[in-house]
Motif scaffolding. Structure first.
Motif, mmCIF file in Angstrom:
data_model
loop_
_atom_site.group_PDB
_atom_site.id
_atom_site.type_symbol
_atom_site.label_atom_id
_atom_site.label_comp_id
_atom_site.label_asym_id
_atom_site.label_seq_id
_atom_site.Cartn_x
_atom_site.Cartn_y
_atom_site.Cartn_z
ATOM 1 N N LEU A 1 5.307 23.542 36.442
ATOM 2 C CA LEU A 1 5.621 22.378 35.596
ATOM 3 C C LEU A 1 6.886 22.625 34.770
ATOM 4 O O LEU A 1 7.754 21.758 34.657
ATOM 5 C CB LEU A 1 4.463 22.115 34.634
ATOM 6 N N THR A 2 6.964 23.820 34.176
ATOM 7 C CA THR A 2 8.133 24.152 33.345
ATOM 8 C C THR A 2 9.412 24.134 34.182
ATOM 9 O O THR A 2 10.451 23.637 33.735
ATOM 10 C CB THR A 2 7.946 25.544 32.700
ATOM 11 N N LEU A 3 9.301 24.667 35.403
ATOM 12 C CA LEU A 3 10.490 24.717 36.273
ATOM 13 C C LEU A 3 10.958 23.318 36.649
ATOM 14 O O LEU A 3 12.159 23.028 36.627
ATOM 15 C CB LEU A 3 10.163 25.494 37.547
ATOM 16 N N VAL A 4 9.974 22.452 36.983
ATOM 17 C CA VAL A 4 10.336 21.107 37.460
ATOM 18 C C VAL A 4 10.772 20.227 36.285
ATOM 19 O O VAL A 4 11.856 19.637 36.315
ATOM 20 C CB VAL A 4 9.141 20.464 38.210
ATOM 21 N N VAL B 1 -1.760 22.782 31.847
ATOM 22 C CA VAL B 1 -0.751 21.709 31.915
ATOM 23 C C VAL B 1 -0.014 21.637 30.569
ATOM 24 O O VAL B 1 1.219 21.529 30.525
ATOM 25 C CB VAL B 1 -1.426 20.354 32.232
ATOM 26 N N ALA B 2 -0.778 21.723 29.480
ATOM 27 C CA ALA B 2 -0.169 21.634 28.141
ATOM 28 C C ALA B 2 0.813 22.780 27.914
ATOM 29 O O ALA B 2 1.898 22.571 27.355
ATOM 30 C CB ALA B 2 -1.258 21.654 27.078
ATOM 31 N N ALA B 3 0.447 23.978 28.368
ATOM 32 C CA ALA B 3 1.351 25.132 28.194
ATOM 33 C C ALA B 3 2.650 24.910 28.968
ATOM 34 O O ALA B 3 3.746 25.197 28.467
ATOM 35 C CB ALA B 3 0.661 26.413 28.651
ATOM 36 N N GLY B 4 2.518 24.370 30.189
ATOM 37 C CA GLY B 4 3.709 24.105 31.009
ATOM 38 C C GLY B 4 4.595 23.043 30.383
ATOM 39 O O GLY B 4 5.821 23.191 30.312
ATOM 40 N N LEU B 5 3.954 21.960 29.893
ATOM 41 C CA LEU B 5 4.725 20.875 29.266
ATOM 42 C C LEU B 5 5.384 21.354 27.970
ATOM 43 O O LEU B 5 6.508 20.978 27.660
ATOM 44 C CB LEU B 5 3.808 19.685 28.961
ATOM 45 N N ALA B 6 4.659 22.194 27.215
ATOM 46 C CA ALA B 6 5.190 22.660 25.926
ATOM 47 C C ALA B 6 6.384 23.589 26.100
ATOM 48 O O ALA B 6 7.288 23.611 25.259
ATOM 49 C CB ALA B 6 4.087 23.366 25.139
#
Lengths: 269, 294
Positions: free
Chosen positions: A87-90, A140-145
């Protein structure tokens, strides 16, 4: 000469890091085989038994086998960390790079929005996102954050690239904007994609395990390493093994990810 | 002057964004706001009007004004961050300068990575364990001392403050060290170093006169990220050591759905990091300009 030595050393670290991550993957894949008890199995042994031949990592307050629990928890942390890193990468790296090439209004708006979000610690953003959704979405929250900081860095890198002489020549020779984006994306990720992914994994693993430690992550009986360490708070002063082994596994996961990133300076949570 | 104006504009926009973020969170405290986008928009408008009257709402947990709650918790967080900053400067700056250049940088790189791979909560628990084991200090026991007690601290007050401040300090040290190393890495293999060596300057002279200002400017430019690291470590440290600070209040507020409180605290932290980042960028730019003029 020195540069060649550094490059060789960096290569050795990367190999060690990826081997370590491979080992983590193997432990996760063979988790049910390696663990002697299913996740959350109570009274597998006496409460707070120290490490021994029978219980290599000892047992916790509720008599759970710490080795089995650590193996299961590593799987939960690694799986959520990997999903969050994607998620972080995208939404961070790739979107930041593409956003730089959008029209002025969306470009400036996105840069402003992400700049504001990046001013808050990723940990606090993750806590807010979990508070707005559910604990099951902690990964998901960690990736978005973690995405806003990655977005800002990718955006600023793309801006300096687009102002480079190479890009000016390309535009002057009539190369289309879409072709330029495609080419710059390839330059951005070619060769460094794996190390960028490993760095993102290290960053989100810290955020994810910390939100879990604070009680916003995994829910029992499906515990992760952060929650295991939080549960050990009641007993670790007298029984160090209840916190030390999950903490060592967590540090190893983050360290392997950083080594795999070639010892680039990690992004802090 | 143009740079200062540009940076001031960026700061104003950043603060506006932080305010919008706080407003959006605060709107969730209005009953029914989460039911539809229209209800949320109306709630946000109501909260905006209240914000303009400097009414930041009441805490859902205590029913006290959110600002009063924040004012009673901020001193603890401010104390931890200030003491942590002292520890960081005392430890981080010399370590960063020592290991930031030359051969030591290469030797230090793996060690720094291993140490900084430990999340802050693991470091906090390790500090608490060591203090309990070797000094017999119970973790998080007793009330947190006020500013008056900190000026003339007794043993109890010191015990209460030292461990969380050390944990924040270690995390801050890592952040400062990373910022210094990042700045130093850019200067490591610059061609001007070789030219200056050929002119007869020693490596120490080159580092002191030409490289140090650039590294210092790099550190100032990264101050925003350093402050974010301090705030994040304060959250964890207050939780581990049971310190009743604003960061601890934030975690509890989100857990209990007290969005007025959570929004206000998030705004405070965002504003702090934006303002420090602004000051850092100005100072960093000023150092670089002075260096290039010299």
């Amino acid at each position: 000469m020195i540069l060649r030595q550094i490059s060789r050393l960096r290569g050795a670290f990367m190999i060690a890091g990826w081997s370590g991550l491979g080992l983590v993957g193997l432990i996760v894949a063979l988790g049910d085989f390696l663990a002697r008890f299913p996740a959350g199995h109570l009274h597998a042994g006496p409460a707070l038994a120290p490490p021994s031949a029978l219980y290599p990592f000892g047992t916790d307050l509720l008599g759970r086998d710490v080795w089995s629990e650590t193996v299961h928890a590593l799987g939960v942390t690694a799986a959520n960390g990997a999903a969050a890193a994607v998620l972080t990468l995208v939404l961070g790296g790739a979107l930041g790079f593409v956003a730089m090439r959008l029209g002025a209004a969306p470009r400036l708006f996105l840069r402003w929005l992400m700049g504001v979000l990046a001013a808050a610690p990723a940990l606090l953003l993750a806590i807010v996102l979990i508070g707005l959704s559910a604990r099951g979405y902690a990964g998901v929250a960690a990736g978005l954050a973690a995405a806003p900081l990655a977005f800002v860095r990718a955006f600023d890198r793309a801006r300096s690239q687009s102002r480079s002489r190479r890009s000016e020549y390309a535009r002057a020779t009539g190369i289309s904007a879409a072709t330029l984006i495609r080419r710059d994306l390839v330059y951005e990720f070619r060769g460094v994609f794996l190390s960028t992914a490993a760095r993102a994994l290290a960053a989100v693993a810290i955020v994810y395990s910390t939100v879990s430690f604070l009680g916003f992550g995994a829910e029992p009986p499906r515990r992760d390493l952060g929650l295991m360490i939080a549960a050990a708070e009641a007993s670790y002063l007298g029984a160090w093994w209840t916190a030390a082994f999950p903490a060592l596994f967590l540090i190893a996961l983050i360290l392997f990810a950083r080594l795999a990133a070639g010892l680039d300076e990690g992004e802090r949570a | 002057m143009r740079v200062a104006l540009e940076e001031s504009g960026k700061l104003a926009l950043g603060l506006l964004g932080a305010l919008v973020l706080a407003l959006a969170l605060s709107a969730l405290s209005v009953p029914g706001a989460a039911h539809s986008p229209r209800a949320f928009a109306l709630a946000a408008l109501a909260r905006l009007l209240a914000f303009l009257r400097l009414d930041f709402g009441t805490s859902r947990i205590t029913d006290l004004p959110a600002v009063d709650m924040l004012a009673s918790h901020v001193p603890v967080t401010a104390t931890l961050i200030a003491l942590g900053a002292l520890v960081s400067v005392a430890l981080g700056a010399p370590l960063g300068l020592l290991f930031g250049s030359g051969g030591l940088r290469r030797v230090a790189a793996p060690i720094v990575q291993i140490v900084s791979a430990a999340p802050v909560f693991v470091a906090g628990l390790a500090v608490a364990y060591a203090a309990n084991r070797f000094l017999g200090w119970p973790p998080g026991a007793g009330p947190f001392p006020g500013p008056g007690e900190l000026l003339h601290p007794d043993a109890q007050a010191l015990r209460r403050v030292v461990l969380p401040a050390l944990t924040v300090g270690f995390a801050g040290t890592a952040a400062i060290h990373v910022a210094l190393r990042r700045a130093a890495a850019g200067e490591q293999d610059q061609p001007y170093r070789e030219s200056l060596r050929r002119l007869g300057l020693s490596a120490l002279e080159i580092d002191r006169v030409y490289v140090a200002p650039v590294i210092l400017a790099g550190l100032f430019s990264s101050l925003g990220e350093v402050v974010v690291a301090f705030i994040a470590s304060a959250v964890v440290s207050e939780w581990v050591f049971r310190c009743p600070g604003a960061a601890d209040l934030f975690v509890k507020s989100v857990a209990l759905g007290d969005w007025n409180m959570a929004g206000l605290i998030l705004f405070l932290f965002c504003a702090l990091s934006l303002v420090i980042a602004f000051i850092g960028r100005l100072l960093g730019g000023a150092i670089l300009r002075a260096e290039s003029q010299a």
